[in-house]
Design a protein around this motif. Sequence first.
Motif, PDB file in Angstrom:
ATOM      1  N   GLY A 258       1.080  -1.581  -0.142  1.00 32.18           N
ATOM      2  CA  GLY A 258       0.426  -0.203  -0.468  1.00 32.18           C
ATOM      3  C   GLY A 258       0.859   1.333   0.155  1.00 32.18           C
ATOM      4  N   ILE A 259       2.091   1.351  -0.350  1.00 31.22           N
ATOM      5  CA  ILE A 259       2.757   2.619  -0.437  1.00 31.22           C
ATOM      6  C   ILE A 259       4.189   2.385  -1.322  1.00 31.22           C
ATOM      7  N   PHE A 260       4.328   1.582  -2.065  1.00 34.98           N
ATOM      8  CA  PHE A 260       5.547   1.510  -2.873  1.00 34.98           C
ATOM      9  C   PHE A 260       4.730   1.115  -4.655  1.00 34.98           C
TER      10      PHE A 260
ATOM     11  N   LEU B  96      18.281   8.897  -7.935  1.00 31.34           N
ATOM     12  CA  LEU B  96      18.420  10.807  -8.305  1.00 31.34           C
ATOM     13  C   LEU B  96      17.833  10.772  -9.620  1.00 31.34           C
ATOM     14  N   TYR B  97      17.693   9.555 -10.008  1.00 36.32           N
ATOM     15  CA  TYR B  97      16.266   9.619 -11.180  1.00 36.32           C
ATOM     16  C   TYR B  97      15.353   9.870 -10.854  1.00 36.32           C
ATOM     17  N   GLY B  98      14.666   9.332  -9.852  1.00 38.41           N
ATOM     18  CA  GLY B  98      13.127   9.375  -9.017  1.00 38.41           C
ATOM     19  C   GLY B  98      12.889  11.211  -8.640  1.00 38.41           C
ATOM     20  N   LEU B  99      14.607  11.588  -8.128  1.00 37.73           N
ATOM     21  CA  LEU B  99      14.171  12.697  -8.151  1.00 37.73           C
ATOM     22  C   LEU B  99      14.040  14.442  -9.103  1.00 37.73           C
ATOM     23  N   MET B 100      14.296  13.733 -10.063  1.00 41.71           N
ATOM     24  CA  MET B 100      14.056  14.715 -11.420  1.00 41.71           C
ATOM     25  C   MET B 100      13.293  14.250 -12.383  1.00 41.71           C
ATOM     26  N   VAL B 101      12.068  14.104 -12.320  1.00 47.52           N
ATOM     27  CA  VAL B 101      11.573  12.989 -13.024  1.00 47.52           C
ATOM     28  C   VAL B 101      10.732  13.239 -12.373  1.00 47.52           C
ATOM     29  N   PRO B 102       8.972  13.814 -12.789  1.00 51.60           N
ATOM     30  CA  PRO B 102       8.113  13.948 -12.327  1.00 51.60           C
ATOM     31  C   PRO B 102       7.241  12.692 -12.035  1.00 51.60           C
ATOM     32  N   HIS B 103       6.513  12.186 -10.901  1.00 51.15           N
ATOM     33  CA  HIS B 103       5.876  11.092 -10.588  1.00 51.15           C
ATOM     34  C   HIS B 103       4.553  11.300 -11.997  1.00 51.15           C
ATOM     35  N   ASP B 104       4.146  11.950 -13.299  1.00 53.23           N
ATOM     36  CA  ASP B 104       3.387  11.618 -14.202  1.00 53.23           C
ATOM     37  C   ASP B 104       3.452  11.483 -15.629  1.00 53.23           C
TER      38      ASP B 104
ATOM     39  N   SER C  56       6.165  10.503 -18.624  1.00 48.95           N
ATOM     40  CA  SER C  56       5.834   9.116 -19.026  1.00 48.95           C
ATOM     41  C   SER C  56       7.897   8.566 -19.094  1.00 48.95           C
ATOM     42  N   ALA C  57       8.226   9.224 -18.463  1.00 44.32           N
ATOM     43  CA  ALA C  57      10.090   8.936 -18.520  1.00 44.32           C
ATOM     44  C   ALA C  57      10.221   8.455 -17.087  1.00 44.32           C
ATOM     45  N   ASN C  58       8.860   8.222 -16.403  1.00 39.94           N
ATOM     46  CA  ASN C  58       9.179   7.702 -15.066  1.00 39.94           C
ATOM     47  C   ASN C  58       8.270   6.521 -15.460  1.00 39.94           C
ATOM     48  N   PHE C  59       9.102   5.532 -16.161  1.00 42.70           N
ATOM     49  CA  PHE C  59       8.148   4.549 -16.510  1.00 42.70           C
ATOM     50  C   PHE C  59       8.566   3.044 -15.612  1.00 42.70           C
ATOM     51  N   VAL C  60       9.468   3.145 -14.510  1.00 45.59           N
ATOM     52  CA  VAL C  60       9.360   2.299 -13.728  1.00 45.59           C
ATOM     53  C   VAL C  60       8.177   1.379 -13.230  1.00 45.59           C
ATOM     54  N   PRO C  61       8.228   2.261 -12.330  1.00 44.39           N
ATOM     55  CA  PRO C  61       7.440   3.903 -12.492  1.00 44.39           C
ATOM     56  C   PRO C  61       7.794   3.751 -10.556  1.00 44.39           C
ATOM     57  N   PHE C  62       8.186   4.992 -10.282  1.00 45.52           N
ATOM     58  CA  PHE C  62       8.783   5.252  -8.833  1.00 45.52           C
ATOM     59  C   PHE C  62       7.709   6.303  -7.931  1.00 45.52           C
ATOM     60  N   ASN C  63       7.952   6.548  -6.652  1.00 47.93           N
ATOM     61  CA  ASN C  63       6.963   7.626  -6.501  1.00 47.93           C
ATOM     62  C   ASN C  63       8.134   8.028  -4.716  1.00 47.93           C
TER      63      ASN C  63
END
Length: 150
Positions: free
Chosen positions: A57-59, A102-110, A112-119
């Motif tokens: 429920g978090i990640f 670092l990638y997760g900090l630089m790429v906006p969560h919404d 399309s570059a957040n393809f893994v995805p990270f929150n």
Amino acid sequence: MDAPRTHTATRSPLQLAARITGIVFLLVGVLGFIPGITSNVDQLALAGHQSDAMLLGIFEVSILHNIVHLLFGIAGLAMSRTWTGARNFLIGGGIVYLLFWLYGLMVPHDSSANFVPFNTADNWLHLFLGLGMVGLGLALSRRHAATSRY
């Protein structure tokens, strides 16, 4: 007749740490597919920020995200078989997770570059995981280097 010999391989603390880390990655990768542990499994996407599945429920997870965990787990188990492999897994894998942070900090969560995805929770986890893996790799390999000189 001689009694059968049993061979017990002794693993260094570094190898044990890499092995446990690999097992944890495998476990997390599998848990990412299990309903109840991962909410919204029916909305698990192949990749991308559109996946609404949430491990614990978090990640935020996707099929790709779970596969990354599974591959890291397999790598950890395979590389833990040797001292050098274990060190490379912990330090190299830790650096990869710091790059994920670092990638997760630089790429906006919404994006399309957040393809893994990270929150945000993933980003914090990646930071601590990366620091922990590198720290273990360095600390446990220093002890070995110090004792192997004499």
